[in-house]
Scaffold this motif. Structure first.
Motif: not given
Length: 788
Positions: A648-656, A670-675, A720-723, A783-785
């Motif tokens: 249950r690891m997520g990641i996010y960020g903007g630009s770089y 394999e590391t991140f379920a979503c980002g 994983g799930h990408l937004l 919250q969903t993933q």
């Protein structure tokens, strides 16, 4: 007409519906609330400046939550701040150039020149024109002012008002007679041979011209620009020599940014930057000797390594020639003059691999090398010249010694070089950086901003030139943005801590003095929440490096819970520190996430600012290499050391940060379920030249670096799930970036990605409604993933 895949728009419609319903939130904070930005936090003081009298501090502020910020004033002793009326703002003098004893100052305001008498506190307007006068300075003796108007320099006498033009730069090219031996010349000679009347008239014209020239006063020789751009007019203190830069513009194809929603109701398309690898403008420096009334150009031939090729061409691509046939293209930055008119310059190679400090012989245009900093990645660091025409720290300690900053030890430090003996001494040393440096009026003290207490704090120091003693002036943990009063007796400080936004303080410029807080800017709603102080930690990367990070933990700990990694933008930026972050919305969002049971890790990955040369250049020729592995190792730390659920690891960020998010989901699925990737670079070949060429060179010359560093080449790895979230009028990382990636994902048959577009937002979002919409989608994704 531009066409977009129907699949993309169907995906967008489905995405909007899927995110229409609210998600559970256990925090007293709401996304809509914190994404109001300054309206929720408060309008913090900005644009700090001193009045020339050294008794008043001016700043921009908005404690009343008005539509616009306003100008405010306080005193050096910290009196209650008062708003400035428009009339008072119009009357304020600006800081400019002083005479030798600092009793007078000349400055430019709204294109006119003013003289300020420091003791009397009186300003007198010297010019009132539509043409514009800029960059004034006193001539020796202080009885005349030299300034620039248009493309030329002028000197105005303060005694009798006499105005003299010092240079004569002209657009276009000099009109010349027919080319010798050409058709026009032959015809002119034939006319002269055949017709006596023409010979007589020509003789009269010559005599009239000679008489006219004899009666005219002496004028500076003209210099025709021939289509080149003139800039950077500088003059020695006595105005004997004038240096200038000539730029030949390259033909570079510019990108276009369409605005789909504007006031006209039509599609408006604006021009934007070119892409990396485009033809570069060329620059050269010239000198005008007013005494000899002659022009000549500065030569870089004598600089060491001026023809040296970068190592990657030899090592990666097998180039057998170690040197170029011609000198590398360079930019010579503004000269810095001593009191007696000696000159030193910074020279920057346009391939980003070299920076020279050199003495400039104004009489000949020759360069005498003082220092050559070579970096096979790219030359950079605080206080060092950059691609944006900044000279960096450079000045004269006396007529024999110059000072500058260099990364010779791996950290940017301050050096003094003796021009006569060649001796060089380091004024600072150690595993820290000199962030800013300036010399006092009496040249006995350097005023420094340094992170000597560790990379997570920045303090103001005095450094004795004679003894080398480093004396710390500020004491509170955090960051101190110091503005020094003109008389150097007082400090205006914008100070903040991890969970305390910026406020204005004033104090005497001496150790042991107590700062006095002037402003109180935060709102009652902001103050009502117990904001976390993120824990500054380090974790071990796979290669043994100690990676700094900020940690936000939920009440009850992290064991078995979900985690999110935040990736800051800008690449070369520091976000692990003990001061109020420029990513303050994200800081508040991380508090909201922690309230909802998430552990959040905010990493200063390889390439980040504040940690010296090796950390800065750790991403050379491979963005998405160590900067990505630092995120993966951070996820491992969260699981192994803090007990977070690795599934249950997520990641996010903007630009770089958006770029790294894409690389994480594509190359470490394999590391991140979503980002969530915000305003993300998807292909570095489509980004700008100044930033990208530092790190990856150019696509034409280093295709390997661009291919392995660009997410669009790795999209098949998505699991994983990408937004994806992007502003459609982004003129930095342009909308085309994500459109191209979406087509790639469609062709790869990926169906676990969604995109949300913001028709009226640039790279840095402006509207609170857009911020809120964006972060509600990110929160919904987590919250969903991750809340399983």
């Amino acid at each position: 007409m531009a066409r977009f895949p129907l699949t993309l728009f169907l995906g967008l419609a489905a995405f909007t519906l899927s995110f229409a319903q609210p998600v559970p939130n256990r925090s007293p904070l709401t996304v809509e609330q914190i994404m109001q930005g300054e309206r929720f936090v408060g309008f913090l003081p900005e644009d700090i400046s001193w009045h020339p009298n050294s008794q008043e501090v001016h700043f921009s502020w908005n404690p009343g939550m008005d539509t616009l910020r306003s100008g405010y004033r306080t005193t050096a002793q910290g009196a209650e701040p008062k708003p400035l009326s428009l009339q008072e703002q119009m009357a304020l003098p600006r800081l400019g150039a002083y005479n030798e004893d600092y009793s007078r100052m000349v400055y430019s305001k709204n294109g006119d020149l003013f003289l300020y008498e420091v003791g009397a506190g009186l300003a007198r307007q010297l010019t009132n024109t539509l043409g514009g006068e800029y960059s004034p300075a006193f001539a020796p003796g202080g009885q005349a002012v030299v300034y620039q108007s248009g493309d030329n320099l002028f000197q105005l006498s303060l005694q009798d008002g006499q105005l003299e033009q010092l240079t004569n730069f002209r657009e276009g090219a000099e009109r010349k007679e027919g080319t010798p031996g050409g058709q026009d010349s032959w015809l002119e000679a034939q006319q002269d041979e055949l017709f006596e009347v023409l010979r007589w008239r020509a003789a009269q014209d010559r005599l009239r011209k000679a008489e006219r020239e004899a009666l005219e006063p002496k004028r500076p020789a003209p210099f025709y620009l021939k289509g080149q751009r003139l800039s950077n007019l500088q003059h020695t203190p006595d105005a004997r020599y004038v240096t200038f830069r000539l730029t030949q513009s390259a033909e570079a194809k510019r990108t276009q940014v369409p605005a789909f929603v504007d006031g006209s109701g039509y599609l408006d398309i604006s021009k934007a930057r070119p892409k990396v690898g485009h033809p570069q403008d060329t620059h050269e420096m010239g000198i005008y000797d007013r005494g000899r009334d002659t022009f000549y150009m500065v030569s870089t031939e004598a600089l060491s390594g001026i023809r040296q090729k970068p190592a990657y061409k030899l090592e990666v691509y097998g180039d057998t020639a170690r040197a170029y046939d011609n000198p590398r293209a360079v930019i010579i930055h503004s000269p810095v003059f001593s009191e007696e008119g000696q000159a030193v310059v910074t020279v920057r190679a346009q391939d980003n691999k070299s920076r020279w400090i050199a003495r400039l012989d104004l009489a000949t245009g020759a360069l005498e090398e003082i220092d050559h900093q070579r970096d096979e990645a790219w030359v950079g660091g605080p206080g060092i010249s950059g691609w944006n025409f900044s000279t960096g720290t450079l000045g004269w300690l006396n007529e024999e010694e110059v000072y500058f900053q260099s990364e010779a030890t791996g950290y940017s430090h301050l050096y003094v070089h003796n021009l006569s003996t060649g001796e060089r001494r380091a004024l600072t040393s150690g595993p820290f950086e000199v962030r800013e440096a300036s010399l006092s009026r009496d040249k006995e003290t350097f005023f420094l901003t340094v992170n000597a207490e560790g990379p997570h704090e920045q303090h103001f120091y005095h450094l004795s030139v004679k003894t080398g003693e480093l004396q710390r002036i500020t004491t509170a943990p955090g960051k101190h943005e110091v503005s020094l009063s003109p008389d150097e007796k007082h400090l205006a400080i914008r100070y903040s801590y991890s969970n305390k936004p910026w406020e204005l303080f004033v104090m005497p410029n001496r150790a042991g003095a107590t700062p006095k807080q002037v402003t109180s800017s935060t709102t009652p709603d902001f103050d009502a929440y117990p904001w976390r102080e993120p824990k500054v930690i380090t974790f071990s990367a796979a290669d043994g490096a100690k990676v700094p990070a900020r940690l936000y933990q939920p009440k009850g700990g992290s064991k078995g819970g979900p985690a999110v990694i935040f990736v800051h933008g800008a690449g070369y930026l520091q976000n692990v520190h003990r001061w109020w972050s420029s990513y303050y919305r994200e800081y508040m969002f991380h508090n909201l996430l922690a309230d909802n049971g998430y552990t959040v890790l905010d990493i200063d990955y390889r390439g980040s600012d504040g940690y010296g040369r090796d950390w800065r250049t750790g991403i050379y020729r491979y963005m998405g290499g160590k900067d990505l592995s630092d995120q993966v190792d951070g996820a491992r730390y969260l699981a192994e050391e803090l007990g977070c659920d690795p599934s249950r690891m997520g990641i996010y960020g903007g630009s770089y940060g958006g770029f790294i998010t894409l690389m994480a989901l594509f190359n470490s699925p394999e590391t991140f379920a979503c980002g969530a990737a915000l305003r993300s670079v998807t292909d570095w070949a489509h980004y700008n030249h100044p930033y990208t060429s530092n790190i990856l060179n150019t696509p034409q010359e280093d295709s390997i670096a661009f291919r392995r560093s660009s997410p669009i080449y790795h999209a098949e790895g998505l699991q994983g799930h990408l937004l994806i979230l992007h502003g459609m009028v982004d003129d930095n990382v342009q909308f085309q970036d994500v459109v191209r990636l979406s087509q790639r994902l469609i062709e790869l048959g990926k169906d676990n990605w969604e995109m949300a577009l913001f028709p009226m937002e640039p790279h840095g979002f402006v509207e609170p409604s857009s911020w809120a919409d964006e972060y509600k989608r990110i929160f919904k994704l987590f919250q969903t993933q991750l809340r399983k």
